[in-house]
Scaffold this motif. Structure first.
Motif, PDB file in Angstrom:
ATOM      1  N   ASP A 155       0.740  -1.559  -0.098  1.00 36.05           N
ATOM      2  CA  ASP A 155       0.292  -0.292  -0.285  1.00 36.05           C
ATOM      3  C   ASP A 155       1.236   1.263   0.181  1.00 36.05           C
ATOM      4  N   LYS A 156       1.414   1.395   0.907  1.00 36.69           N
ATOM      5  CA  LYS A 156       2.668   2.870   0.794  1.00 36.69           C
ATOM      6  C   LYS A 156       3.950   2.444  -0.976  1.00 36.69           C
ATOM      7  N   LYS A 157       3.545   1.727  -1.568  1.00 44.31           N
ATOM      8  CA  LYS A 157       4.551   1.444  -2.445  1.00 44.31           C
ATOM      9  C   LYS A 157       6.067   1.336  -2.108  1.00 44.31           C
ATOM     10  N   GLY A 158       5.829   0.821  -0.571  1.00 49.76           N
ATOM     11  CA  GLY A 158       8.087   0.185  -0.641  1.00 49.76           C
ATOM     12  C   GLY A 158       8.239   1.182  -0.654  1.00 49.76           C
ATOM     13  N   PHE A 159      10.250   1.167  -0.599  1.00 50.30           N
ATOM     14  CA  PHE A 159      10.848   1.848  -1.016  1.00 50.30           C
ATOM     15  C   PHE A 159      10.500   2.449  -1.786  1.00 50.30           C
ATOM     16  N   ASN A 160       9.959   2.802  -2.821  1.00 47.85           N
ATOM     17  CA  ASN A 160       9.420   3.480  -3.968  1.00 47.85           C
ATOM     18  C   ASN A 160       9.801   5.349  -4.272  1.00 47.85           C
ATOM     19  N   ASN A 161       9.895   5.398  -2.853  1.00 43.76           N
ATOM     20  CA  ASN A 161      11.064   7.200  -2.398  1.00 43.76           C
ATOM     21  C   ASN A 161      12.335   7.346  -2.523  1.00 43.76           C
ATOM     22  N   TYR A 162      12.510   5.538  -2.898  1.00 44.02           N
ATOM     23  CA  TYR A 162      13.784   6.135  -2.119  1.00 44.02           C
ATOM     24  C   TYR A 162      14.594   5.056  -2.769  1.00 44.02           C
ATOM     25  N   LEU A 163      14.579   4.310  -3.890  1.00 43.56           N
ATOM     26  CA  LEU A 163      14.781   2.745  -4.298  1.00 43.56           C
ATOM     27  C   LEU A 163      16.480   3.646  -4.708  1.00 43.56           C
ATOM     28  N   ASN A 164      17.084   4.410  -5.435  1.00 43.25           N
ATOM     29  CA  ASN A 164      17.978   4.692  -5.294  1.00 43.25           C
ATOM     30  C   ASN A 164      18.890   5.068  -4.587  1.00 43.25           C
TER      31      ASN A 164
END
Length: 348
Positions: free
Chosen positions: A191-200
């Motif tokens: 639901d929180k889109k996992g690590f999407n905000n800091y994938l890099n």
């Protein structure tokens, strides 16, 4: 005193009334030898329903072949194989994400290949904190004891970190966890889109995810002998230094209130020594400063002894004064380096 108050708020864990299924997720890169030891220990957990999902993250050794054979022997062991990662995406985060998506159960329990559960009751201890209102369960992962000053310091630094994030969580303000011993809900992760905000970003698959989504109401902690997962420590100062730079480099992405509180803690620790020692040579202040330093060392020794027993493993209190002094210089160097570092790696 704040940390003593925080830790004292943790009462005995509630008696487990249900055994919800658990998916243990491990991301491994060239970890065949460690998996040889870890997987049998996990399969020996005294727990009714669980699975182990190992992500083979582009390994160059025989991890894939070994896992392929082992999965045929026990249906609870499964493998996710990663050949490559998308551009600008951190390999470990990508692997963990695939492992969580492949997991069958709602509760995800994370650890690393170089970790070892202290007892076969680990899953029972973690699951004792599962409830409808809980999204996170935070544990600790001390390092194995071996001879040498480096090992003393690694275990001391790990103990201090655990004291901080457990105390903050128990006081209603969780800010991090360690991916070697942490559980959360699969549905919440998706639901929180996992690590999407800091994938890099290298690192942050554990502490940044907690920092963004954990609250005082949805977070529990586990303490005690059966909750521990021991890790294999670094054996050289240079390798330890690189590891800590990787860990600390994500701290600048924490919420402002957490950066402020942690920065204040570190600043006061360093000032104690960098300002306190010169003031000892001021005749009018010598006895006052000496008394303050002695009181501080005694209080820190008591905290280390109390916290280590509370967490489930004893730490040698007699060496705390020396490690206290070293810690000030350690944080000055690693903190500044992590602050300016732009490129860190997990593994090749």
């Amino acid at each position: 005193m704040v940390f003593l108050i925080g830790l004292s708020r943790k009462k005995e864990d509630a008696t487990r009334t249900q055994s919800l299924p658990v998916s243990i997720v491990i991301c491994a890169h060239d970890e065949e030898q460690n998996l040889h030891e870890l997987v049998p220990q996990l399969l020996a957990q005294d727990y009714p329903e669980f699975e182990i999902v190992v992500i083979d993250d582009r390994s160059n050794d025989s991890t894939f072949d070994w896992l392929l054979e082992e999965t045929k022997k026990d249906h609870r062991l499964r493998m996710v194989h990663v050949n490559r990662t998308p551009p600008h995406v951190n390999g470990k985060k990508y692997g963990i994400t695939l492992g969580i998506k492949a997991a069958k159960y709602e509760w995800i329990l994370l650890t690393d290949a170089d970790c070892r559960p202290q007892s076969n009751q680990w899953l029972n201890t973690v699951s004792s904190q599962f409830s409808e209102s809980t999204n996170f369960v935070l544990g600790t992962s001390p390092y194995l004891k071996v001879p040498g000053l480096l090992n003393f310091f690694i275990r001391f630094e790990t103990l201090l970190t655990a004291i901080q994030y457990f105390s903050f969580a128990l006081l209603g303000n969780p800010y991090m966890g360690v991916g070697r011993n942490m559980a959360y809900r699969k549905s919440m992760f998706l639901d929180k889109k996992g690590f999407n905000n800091y994938l890099n970003v290298t690192g942050g698959d554990d502490d940044l995810f907690v920092n963004q989504h954990a609250t005082g109401k949805n977070t529990q902690v586990i303490m005690g002998h059966d909750s521990l997962v021991f890790s294999i420590p670094k054996t050289t100062w240079s390798s330890f230094f690189r590891q800590k730079i990787r860990h600390l480099s994500v701290g600048k992405l924490y919420k402002f209130k957490h950066r402020f509180l942690l920065g204040l803690f570190t600043l006061t620790w360093m000032l104690t020594w960098f300002v306190g020692i010169p003031l000892l040579f001021v005749p009018e202040l010598t006895y006052l400063i000496a008394g303050i330093l002695v009181f501080r060392i005694v209080l820190l020794t008591i905290l280390a002894n109390y916290a280590s027993k509370k967490l489930g493993h004893r730490f040698e209190a007699w060496i705390v004064p020396l490690l206290d002094f070293i810690y000030a210089f350690y944080y000055l160097v690693t903190g500044l380096t992590a602050l300016v570092s732009k490129k860190v790696r997990w593994k090749n």
